[in-house]
Design an enzyme around this catalytic site. Structure first.
Site, PDB file in Angstrom:
ATOM      1  N   CYS A  48       0.837  -1.211   0.000  1.00  0.00           N
ATOM      2  CA  CYS A  48       0.000   0.000   0.000  1.00  0.00           C
ATOM      3  C   CYS A  48       0.863   1.250   0.000  1.00  0.00           C
ATOM      4  O   CYS A  48       0.412   2.314  -0.401  1.00  0.00           O
ATOM      5  CB  CYS A  48      -0.863   0.046   1.232  1.00  0.00           C
ATOM      6  SG  CYS A  48      -1.790  -1.420   1.415  1.00  0.00           S
ATOM      7  N   SER A 104       9.162   1.400   6.753  1.00  0.00           N
ATOM      8  CA  SER A 104       7.698   1.397   6.723  1.00  0.00           C
ATOM      9  C   SER A 104       7.126   2.659   7.336  1.00  0.00           C
ATOM     10  O   SER A 104       7.783   3.340   8.114  1.00  0.00           O
ATOM     11  CB  SER A 104       7.167   0.194   7.513  1.00  0.00           C
ATOM     12  OG  SER A 104       7.550  -0.983   6.882  1.00  0.00           O
ATOM     13  N   GLU A 109       6.565  -2.484  11.487  1.00  0.00           N
ATOM     14  CA  GLU A 109       5.369  -3.292  11.201  1.00  0.00           C
ATOM     15  C   GLU A 109       5.787  -4.599  10.543  1.00  0.00           C
ATOM     16  O   GLU A 109       6.834  -4.681   9.898  1.00  0.00           O
ATOM     17  CB  GLU A 109       4.357  -2.492  10.360  1.00  0.00           C
ATOM     18  CG  GLU A 109       4.901  -1.937   9.054  1.00  0.00           C
ATOM     19  CD  GLU A 109       4.571  -2.801   7.872  1.00  0.00           C
ATOM     20  OE1 GLU A 109       3.905  -3.814   8.047  1.00  0.00           O
ATOM     21  OE2 GLU A 109       5.038  -2.459   6.766  1.00  0.00           O
ATOM     22  N   GLN A 111       3.898  -6.772   8.426  1.00  0.00           N
ATOM     23  CA  GLN A 111       3.374  -7.270   7.148  1.00  0.00           C
ATOM     24  C   GLN A 111       4.419  -7.218   6.036  1.00  0.00           C
ATOM     25  O   GLN A 111       4.464  -8.066   5.172  1.00  0.00           O
ATOM     26  CB  GLN A 111       2.155  -6.459   6.678  1.00  0.00           C
ATOM     27  CG  GLN A 111       0.919  -6.641   7.503  1.00  0.00           C
ATOM     28  CD  GLN A 111       0.990  -5.818   8.764  1.00  0.00           C
ATOM     29  OE1 GLN A 111       1.363  -4.671   8.741  1.00  0.00           O
ATOM     30  NE2 GLN A 111       0.654  -6.427   9.874  1.00  0.00           N
ATOM     31  N   GLY A 184     -15.033  -3.975   6.261  1.00  0.00           N
ATOM     32  CA  GLY A 184     -14.044  -4.784   5.534  1.00  0.00           C
ATOM     33  C   GLY A 184     -13.737  -6.045   6.338  1.00  0.00           C
ATOM     34  O   GLY A 184     -13.890  -6.069   7.570  1.00  0.00           O
ATOM     35  N   VAL A 188      -6.214  -5.979   6.551  1.00  0.00           N
ATOM     36  CA  VAL A 188      -6.098  -4.811   7.429  1.00  0.00           C
ATOM     37  C   VAL A 188      -7.240  -4.779   8.441  1.00  0.00           C
ATOM     38  O   VAL A 188      -7.038  -4.480   9.619  1.00  0.00           O
ATOM     39  CB  VAL A 188      -6.043  -3.514   6.586  1.00  0.00           C
ATOM     40  CG1 VAL A 188      -6.040  -2.304   7.480  1.00  0.00           C
ATOM     41  CG2 VAL A 188      -4.810  -3.515   5.697  1.00  0.00           C
TER      42      VAL A 188
HETATM   43  N1  LIG Z   1      -2.106  -4.865   3.602  1.00  0.00           N
HETATM   44  C1  LIG Z   1      -1.478  -3.803   4.093  1.00  0.00           C
HETATM   45  O1  LIG Z   1      -0.377  -3.903   4.634  1.00  0.00           O
HETATM   46  C2  LIG Z   1      -2.118  -2.428   4.010  1.00  0.00           C
HETATM   47  C3  LIG Z   1      -1.559  -1.366   4.735  1.00  0.00           C
HETATM   48  C4  LIG Z   1      -2.174  -0.107   4.665  1.00  0.00           C
HETATM   49  C5  LIG Z   1      -3.322   0.063   3.891  1.00  0.00           C
HETATM   50  N2  LIG Z   1      -3.838  -0.960   3.174  1.00  0.00           N
HETATM   51  C6  LIG Z   1      -5.067  -0.702   2.396  1.00  0.00           C
HETATM   52  O2  LIG Z   1      -6.135  -1.231   3.139  1.00  0.00           O
HETATM   53  C7  LIG Z   1      -7.177  -1.660   2.254  1.00  0.00           C
HETATM   54  C8  LIG Z   1      -7.539  -3.092   2.558  1.00  0.00           C
HETATM   55  O3  LIG Z   1      -6.392  -3.885   2.316  1.00  0.00           O
HETATM   56  P1  LIG Z   1      -6.376  -5.420   2.687  1.00  0.00           P
HETATM   57  O4  LIG Z   1      -4.967  -5.855   2.583  1.00  0.00           O
HETATM   58  O5  LIG Z   1      -7.116  -5.638   3.968  1.00  0.00           O
HETATM   59  O6  LIG Z   1      -7.209  -6.018   1.477  1.00  0.00           O
HETATM   60  P2  LIG Z   1      -7.922  -7.430   1.388  1.00  0.00           P
HETATM   61  O7  LIG Z   1      -7.362  -8.370   2.377  1.00  0.00           O
HETATM   62  O8  LIG Z   1      -7.954  -7.789  -0.040  1.00  0.00           O
HETATM   63  O9  LIG Z   1      -9.427  -7.115   1.818  1.00  0.00           O
HETATM   64  C9  LIG Z   1     -10.202  -6.263   1.070  1.00  0.00           C
HETATM   65  C10 LIG Z   1     -11.563  -6.069   1.723  1.00  0.00           C
HETATM   66  O10 LIG Z   1     -12.274  -5.111   0.950  1.00  0.00           O
HETATM   67  C11 LIG Z   1     -13.614  -5.486   0.873  1.00  0.00           C
HETATM   68  N3  LIG Z   1     -14.083  -5.085  -0.454  1.00  0.00           N
HETATM   69  C12 LIG Z   1     -13.500  -5.363  -1.649  1.00  0.00           C
HETATM   70  N4  LIG Z   1     -14.192  -4.799  -2.645  1.00  0.00           N
HETATM   71  C13 LIG Z   1     -15.234  -4.161  -2.069  1.00  0.00           C
HETATM   72  C14 LIG Z   1     -16.307  -3.397  -2.563  1.00  0.00           C
HETATM   73  N5  LIG Z   1     -16.464  -3.195  -3.881  1.00  0.00           N
HETATM   74  N6  LIG Z   1     -17.176  -2.873  -1.683  1.00  0.00           N
HETATM   75  C15 LIG Z   1     -17.024  -3.086  -0.370  1.00  0.00           C
HETATM   76  N7  LIG Z   1     -16.017  -3.798   0.170  1.00  0.00           N
HETATM   77  C16 LIG Z   1     -15.156  -4.326  -0.676  1.00  0.00           C
HETATM   78  C17 LIG Z   1     -13.683  -6.970   1.079  1.00  0.00           C
HETATM   79  O11 LIG Z   1     -14.667  -7.196   2.016  1.00  0.00           O
HETATM   80  P3  LIG Z   1     -15.925  -8.129   1.769  1.00  0.00           P
HETATM   81  O12 LIG Z   1     -15.621  -8.983   0.557  1.00  0.00           O
HETATM   82  O13 LIG Z   1     -16.082  -8.897   3.008  1.00  0.00           O
HETATM   83  O14 LIG Z   1     -17.023  -7.169   1.538  1.00  0.00           O
HETATM   84  C18 LIG Z   1     -12.359  -7.316   1.773  1.00  0.00           C
HETATM   85  O15 LIG Z   1     -12.564  -7.596   3.118  1.00  0.00           O
HETATM   86  C19 LIG Z   1      -6.642  -1.475   0.851  1.00  0.00           C
HETATM   87  O16 LIG Z   1      -7.180  -0.301   0.301  1.00  0.00           O
HETATM   88  C20 LIG Z   1      -5.154  -1.366   1.046  1.00  0.00           C
HETATM   89  O17 LIG Z   1      -4.585  -0.574   0.035  1.00  0.00           O
HETATM   90  C21 LIG Z   1      -3.277  -2.218   3.249  1.00  0.00           C
END
Ligand SMILES: NC(=O)c1ccc[n+]([C@@H]2O[C@H](COP(=O)([O-])OP(=O)(O)OC[C@H]3O[C@@H](n4cnc5c(N)ncnc54)[C@H](OP(=O)(O)O)[C@@H]3O)[C@@H](O)[C@H]2O)c1
Length: 411
Positions: A48, A104, A109, A111, A184, A188
């Site tokens: 991210c 980071s 962190e 991840q 979500g 995250v």
């Molecule tokens: N991974 C990291 O280290 C990190 C760090 C900082 C920020 N981020 C940001 O945090 C966000 C989430 O990342 P993640 O790693 O948790 O992703 P992830 O594991 O792929 O989870 C994505 C979540 O988004 C939801 N989602 C996807 N499309 C959607 C839609 N159209 N409408 C509503 N909900 C939707 C899904 O929930 P449901 O399917 O249950 O609805 C799923 O739980 C991203 O934007 C990412 O850029 C990630």
């Protein structure tokens, strides 16, 4: 001699919501193009907070890298002004900073180490990385693990999720009595929920499907709620953590602006791209924080981590020289391997001839001839080969060139 290169666009020089534009969506295609443009090996690392390319090439041609990166993303070459670069020791140091969590947004962190491991695994799968980058990344991942174990950095399970919960605690009085919501069910959201549960907060979890929210809550805590119910009654939630990959504003301006009374609502948007309309920040009584702002706040709270980070820099410096030497040593491997292959071919051929000449040699005699021929060749070849490796390790490329000429090897 080949060089290790790193080119990166990260949150340090570019707002997080702009990073999206630099992301390479189709890795296979990107790898093919970078290889064609002259990189002998490459690994893409995307999280991210960063888009990075590690490569191996005979020269550091960053304009070539920008050209290919532009092709892959459709961006103009001029958009890469914020790109940082580094080669050899600098690139290796940066990779070690990365795996140790020093680079980071939330220092330490955890991840990122997993993300770097996934990056090299997928580069291997795509056939984009080779001996040098595989060795470098595998060793860097081990160094990252060791540094975390030894220093305790990241021991408290620090993550963007736990930092967000800490920020909510700092900004909201008596969080325990408030309505807390997580939107979500991904990685995250899990980090946020775990942190909330560990600190004894109750919270609701919304997902696009109630079943997924229910399964999530079973695993990490919280109460599942229907997404439609959440938006219909958003005023119930004093603190919301939004962590989704939705490609649009999940929490729209109107959902909040039309609420009749708002007294101290906080929304933490951890999504990139943003999932909460930024205009919501202008509504009186609402405090909206996005990933960039969370990063800034986190940095201010990081004094003790920064001290640890300083100690880690010392460890990293030692590792950089060791890794650099390993990279140089690898330069000799193709020559050494090829020479040993040719020697073995000659040995096997001559052994077969000798066995045939002896005629009815019994298995014991054949084994003795085999062992002897091997011992003679290893005795002769090992020392020069090890000397070639050592010279390569010390960057003495003249020796490598002379050796290549002597052994008729094309470098
Ligand atoms: N991974 C990291 O280290 C990190 C760090 C900082 C920020 N981020 C940001 O945090 C966000 C989430 O990342 P993640 O790693 O948790 O992703 P992830 O594991 O792929 O989870 C994505 C979540 O988004 C939801 N989602 C996807 N499309 C959607 C839609 N159209 N409408 C509503 N909900 C939707 C899904 O929930 P449901 O399917 O249950 O609805 C799923 O739980 C991203 O934007 C990412 O850029 C990630």
């Amino acid at each position: 001699m080949s060089r290790i290169l790193n080119a990166r666009i990260t949150f340090r020089t570019t707002p997080v919501h702009m990073l999206e534009k630099f992301m390479m969506k189709d890795h296979k295609d990107a790898y093919r193009r970078f290889r064609e443009s002259g990189l002998e090996e490459c690994v893409i690392v995307q999280t991210c907070n960063r888009v990075e390319l590690f490569g191996r090439a005979s020269e550091a041609d960053y304009s070539g890298i920008i050209r290919t990166w532009s092709e892959v993303t459709g961006l103009d070459g001029g958009a890469f002004g914020a790109m940082e670069t580094g080669e050899d020791a600098e690139a290796i140091r940066h990779l070690l900073d990365l795996v140790s969590g020093l680079d980071s947004m939330v220092v330490g962190e955890e991840q990122v180490l997993g993300q770097v491991r996934e990056s090299i695994a997928s580069a291997k799968d795509a056939g984009a990385s080779g001996m040098h980058l595989n060795t470098l990344f595998d060793r860097a991942a081990r160094v990252g693990t060791r540094i975390r174990n030894v220093t305790g950095l990241g021991k408290e399970g620090v993550s963007v999720g736990s930092m967000a919960v800490r920020l909510a605690e700092e900004n909201v009085n008596d969080l325990k009595s408030k309505g807390v919501l997580v939107i979500g069910t991904g990685e995250v959201a899990t980090l946020v929920a775990k942190s909330l549960a560990r600190r004894g907060y109750s919270f609701s979890v919304a997902s696009r499907t109630l079943q997924r929210a229910a399964a999530f809550c079973e695993a990490v805590g919280g109460d599942p709620v229907r997404f439609e119910d959440v938006l219909a009654d958003f005023g119930r939630y004093d603190v919301s953590f939004v962590a989704t990959t939705a490609p649009f504003f999940l929490v729209a301006y109107d959902a909040v602006a039309t609420l009749s009374t708002i007294s101290g609502m906080m929304i933490l948007d951890l999504s990139n791209p943003r999932a909460v309309d930024e205009r919501i920040a202008t509504i009186p009584g609402v405090k909206l924080m996005n990933l960039d702002q969370i990063g800034e706040m986190v940095e201010r709270n990081m004094k003790d981590r920064a001290n640890k980070a300083e100690a880690i820099q010392g460890t990293i410096s030692g590792e950089v020289s060791a890794l650099e030497a390993s990279m140089r040593r690898l330069e000799a491997e193709p020559l050494v391997n090829e020479t040993f292959r040719v020697i073995e071919e000659i040995r096997a051929r001559e052994l077969a001839k000798a066995v045939q000449m002896v005629g009815d040699a019994d298995p014991r005699t054949v084994r003795i001839m085999d062992d002897m021929s091997r011992a003679v060749l290893e005795g002769i070849a090992s020392t020069p080969m090890n000397n070639i490796r050592r010279a390569s390790e010390h960057g003495d490329m003249d020796v490598l060139e002379v050796a290549a000429r002597i052994f008729d090897y094309d470098i």
